[in-house]
Design a protein around this motif. Structure first.
Motif, PDB file in Angstrom:
ATOM      1  N   GLU A  43      73.854  46.836  76.192  1.00  0.00           N
ATOM      2  CA  GLU A  43      74.071  46.370  74.821  1.00  0.00           C
ATOM      3  C   GLU A  43      73.065  47.082  73.901  1.00  0.00           C
ATOM      4  O   GLU A  43      71.940  47.372  74.318  1.00  0.00           O
ATOM      5  CB  GLU A  43      73.897  44.850  74.738  1.00  0.00           C
ATOM      6  N   PRO A  44      73.436  47.363  72.668  1.00  0.00           N
ATOM      7  CA  PRO A  44      72.597  48.194  71.790  1.00  0.00           C
ATOM      8  C   PRO A  44      71.531  47.434  71.017  1.00  0.00           C
ATOM      9  O   PRO A  44      70.793  48.039  70.236  1.00  0.00           O
ATOM     10  CB  PRO A  44      73.626  48.786  70.826  1.00  0.00           C
ATOM     11  N   ASP A  45      71.402  46.128  71.225  1.00  0.00           N
ATOM     12  CA  ASP A  45      70.540  45.297  70.389  1.00  0.00           C
ATOM     13  C   ASP A  45      69.100  45.810  70.308  1.00  0.00           C
ATOM     14  O   ASP A  45      68.501  45.844  69.227  1.00  0.00           O
ATOM     15  CB  ASP A  45      70.534  43.853  70.909  1.00  0.00           C
ATOM     16  N   ILE A  46      68.524  46.198  71.456  1.00  0.00           N
ATOM     17  CA  ILE A  46      67.116  46.607  71.475  1.00  0.00           C
ATOM     18  C   ILE A  46      66.908  47.875  70.645  1.00  0.00           C
ATOM     19  O   ILE A  46      65.851  48.065  70.037  1.00  0.00           O
ATOM     20  CB  ILE A  46      66.609  46.804  72.926  1.00  0.00           C
ATOM     21  N   ILE A  47      67.926  48.725  70.601  1.00  0.00           N
ATOM     22  CA  ILE A  47      67.814  49.949  69.807  1.00  0.00           C
ATOM     23  C   ILE A  47      67.810  49.607  68.318  1.00  0.00           C
ATOM     24  O   ILE A  47      67.022  50.159  67.538  1.00  0.00           O
ATOM     25  CB  ILE A  47      68.944  50.925  70.154  1.00  0.00           C
ATOM     26  N   ALA A  76      67.318  59.242  64.155  1.00  0.00           N
ATOM     27  CA  ALA A  76      66.580  58.864  65.357  1.00  0.00           C
ATOM     28  C   ALA A  76      67.158  59.560  66.579  1.00  0.00           C
ATOM     29  O   ALA A  76      68.315  59.992  66.591  1.00  0.00           O
ATOM     30  CB  ALA A  76      66.624  57.345  65.560  1.00  0.00           C
ATOM     31  N   VAL A  77      66.335  59.682  67.599  1.00  0.00           N
ATOM     32  CA  VAL A  77      66.747  60.195  68.918  1.00  0.00           C
ATOM     33  C   VAL A  77      66.123  59.287  69.964  1.00  0.00           C
ATOM     34  O   VAL A  77      64.969  58.854  69.807  1.00  0.00           O
ATOM     35  CB  VAL A  77      66.283  61.654  69.139  1.00  0.00           C
ATOM     36  N   PHE A  78      66.876  58.995  71.007  1.00  0.00           N
ATOM     37  CA  PHE A  78      66.392  58.130  72.090  1.00  0.00           C
ATOM     38  C   PHE A  78      66.227  58.957  73.357  1.00  0.00           C
ATOM     39  O   PHE A  78      67.080  59.794  73.675  1.00  0.00           O
ATOM     40  CB  PHE A  78      67.404  57.007  72.328  1.00  0.00           C
ATOM     41  N   VAL A  79      65.147  58.719  74.099  1.00  0.00           N
ATOM     42  CA  VAL A  79      64.908  59.382  75.379  1.00  0.00           C
ATOM     43  C   VAL A  79      64.897  58.330  76.473  1.00  0.00           C
ATOM     44  O   VAL A  79      64.119  57.369  76.411  1.00  0.00           O
ATOM     45  CB  VAL A  79      63.564  60.148  75.380  1.00  0.00           C
ATOM     46  N   GLY A  80      65.767  58.496  77.486  1.00  0.00           N
ATOM     47  CA  GLY A  80      65.842  57.517  78.562  1.00  0.00           C
ATOM     48  C   GLY A  80      66.298  58.130  79.865  1.00  0.00           C
ATOM     49  O   GLY A  80      66.681  59.306  79.916  1.00  0.00           O
ATOM     50  N   CYS A  94      72.932  53.738  73.472  1.00  0.00           N
ATOM     51  CA  CYS A  94      72.783  54.665  72.343  1.00  0.00           C
ATOM     52  C   CYS A  94      74.119  54.990  71.698  1.00  0.00           C
ATOM     53  O   CYS A  94      74.235  55.064  70.467  1.00  0.00           O
ATOM     54  CB  CYS A  94      72.099  55.948  72.805  1.00  0.00           C
ATOM     55  N   LEU A  95      75.134  55.189  72.519  1.00  0.00           N
ATOM     56  CA  LEU A  95      76.465  55.463  71.979  1.00  0.00           C
ATOM     57  C   LEU A  95      76.930  54.308  71.106  1.00  0.00           C
ATOM     58  O   LEU A  95      77.491  54.514  70.026  1.00  0.00           O
ATOM     59  CB  LEU A  95      77.459  55.692  73.124  1.00  0.00           C
ATOM     60  N   ARG A  96      76.677  53.102  71.548  1.00  0.00           N
ATOM     61  CA  ARG A  96      77.086  51.923  70.785  1.00  0.00           C
ATOM     62  C   ARG A  96      76.274  51.776  69.503  1.00  0.00           C
ATOM     63  O   ARG A  96      76.771  51.239  68.501  1.00  0.00           O
ATOM     64  CB  ARG A  96      76.933  50.665  71.647  1.00  0.00           C
ATOM     65  N   ALA A  97      75.024  52.259  69.545  1.00  0.00           N
ATOM     66  CA  ALA A  97      74.149  52.147  68.373  1.00  0.00           C
ATOM     67  C   ALA A  97      74.276  53.339  67.436  1.00  0.00           C
ATOM     68  O   ALA A  97      73.713  53.333  66.339  1.00  0.00           O
ATOM     69  CB  ALA A  97      72.695  52.003  68.835  1.00  0.00           C
ATOM     70  N   GLY A  98      74.987  54.391  67.881  1.00  0.00           N
ATOM     71  CA  GLY A  98      75.138  55.584  67.051  1.00  0.00           C
ATOM     72  C   GLY A  98      73.908  56.467  67.027  1.00  0.00           C
ATOM     73  O   GLY A  98      73.692  57.213  66.069  1.00  0.00           O
ATOM     74  N   GLU A 157      75.001  63.228  81.658  1.00  0.00           N
ATOM     75  CA  GLU A 157      75.811  64.029  80.734  1.00  0.00           C
ATOM     76  C   GLU A 157      77.176  63.401  80.518  1.00  0.00           C
ATOM     77  O   GLU A 157      77.663  63.341  79.377  1.00  0.00           O
ATOM     78  CB  GLU A 157      75.955  65.450  81.282  1.00  0.00           C
ATOM     79  N   THR A 158      77.786  62.924  81.590  1.00  0.00           N
ATOM     80  CA  THR A 158      79.099  62.287  81.476  1.00  0.00           C
ATOM     81  C   THR A 158      79.032  61.025  80.632  1.00  0.00           C
ATOM     82  O   THR A 158      79.947  60.712  79.865  1.00  0.00           O
ATOM     83  CB  THR A 158      79.653  61.944  82.871  1.00  0.00           C
ATOM     84  N   ALA A 159      77.912  60.306  80.747  1.00  0.00           N
ATOM     85  CA  ALA A 159      77.743  59.079  79.962  1.00  0.00           C
ATOM     86  C   ALA A 159      77.607  59.380  78.470  1.00  0.00           C
ATOM     87  O   ALA A 159      77.888  58.520  77.636  1.00  0.00           O
ATOM     88  CB  ALA A 159      76.527  58.303  80.451  1.00  0.00           C
TER      89      ALA A 159
END
Length: 229
Positions: free
Chosen positions: A143-147, A161-165, A174-178, A195-197
């Motif tokens: 779920e994207p809430d924490i982002i 923003a950019v996320f590293v995980g 991240c996809l859900r949060a844009g 990559e597929t994700a």
């Protein structure tokens, strides 16, 4: 006014070598409760919301059993805290991002007690601008809430923003949060899966990312932000 930019980081398996300690702690917890779960299945679920992990791997065990499993995991994980260590290049990566005048946010959903141990092992609080924990959300990744909370905490927007995980759950959130995401292999998930994700780029670990930072969306973020300074 141009929105603030930021680089968000998962911590477990991304900046601190902790994922396999989680696997071992969960394995002990499940064994103690006589729930048979193979270690590889536990590893596949690391990074997922803890309650969802327990529900999935315990085959919908009763609530009291699930709570005992979570409590046991916490106990065994904390017992292994001395084995926590920064992943290669973690500090160098954060230093490089700080040098670009990009705020660093630890967008973690770890419980406060675990997060304190992670931050102690990482020893980079001087480079961190904001932090989140499980206390900030009801449901963790995917779920994207924490982002969203992490972005709000630093005053940034998803397009800046950019996320590293290290987990597919990070990428899915991240996809859900844009927010574009960069994957690292240090959590034990394959390059192809990340990559597929939907990860925009994948590197071996923080050190590899630091060495190639100019080839990532983080460099683009820095250039864009500098252009609006």
């Amino acid at each position: 006014m141009t929105a603030q930019s930021a680089v968000l980081f998962d911590v477990d398996g991304t900046l601190v070598d902790s994922n396999y300690l989680h696997v071992h702690a969960w394995r002990r917890a499940f064994a103690e409760q006589h729930v048979e779960v193979e270690s590889w299945r536990i590893h596949r679920a690391i990074g997922m919301d803890g309650s969802e992990l327990v529900r999935l791997l315990s085959d919908d065990a009763p609530d009291d059993v699930r709570q005992r499993l979570k409590d046991l995991h916490t106990r065994y994980y904390l017992e292994s805290a001395a084995l926590l260590s920064p992943l290669p290049g973690a500090r160098r990566l954060l230093e490089r991002i700080a040098a670009l005048d990009l705020p660093v946010v630890l967008a973690s959903s770890a419980p406060e007690e675990e997060l304190a141990l992670l931050r102690k092992a990482l020893n980079c609080d001087d480079l961190v601008d904001a932090v989140t924990s499980s206390a900030d959300v009801d449901v963790a990744k995917p779920e994207p809430d924490i982002i969203g909370i992490a972005l709000d905490r630093i005053g940034a927007t998803a397009d800046r923003a950019v996320f590293v995980g290290d987990a597919i759950w990070d990428v899915q959130a991240c996809l859900r949060a844009g927010v574009p995401s960069i994957g690292v292999l240090s959590g034990g998930v394959s390059r192809a899966e990340l990559e597929t994700a939907g990860a925009t780029a994948v590197f071996d670990n923080a050190e590899d990312l630091a060495l190639h930072l100019d080839q990532t969306p983080i460099a683009d973020l820095a250039d864009g932000w500098a252009g609006h300074g």
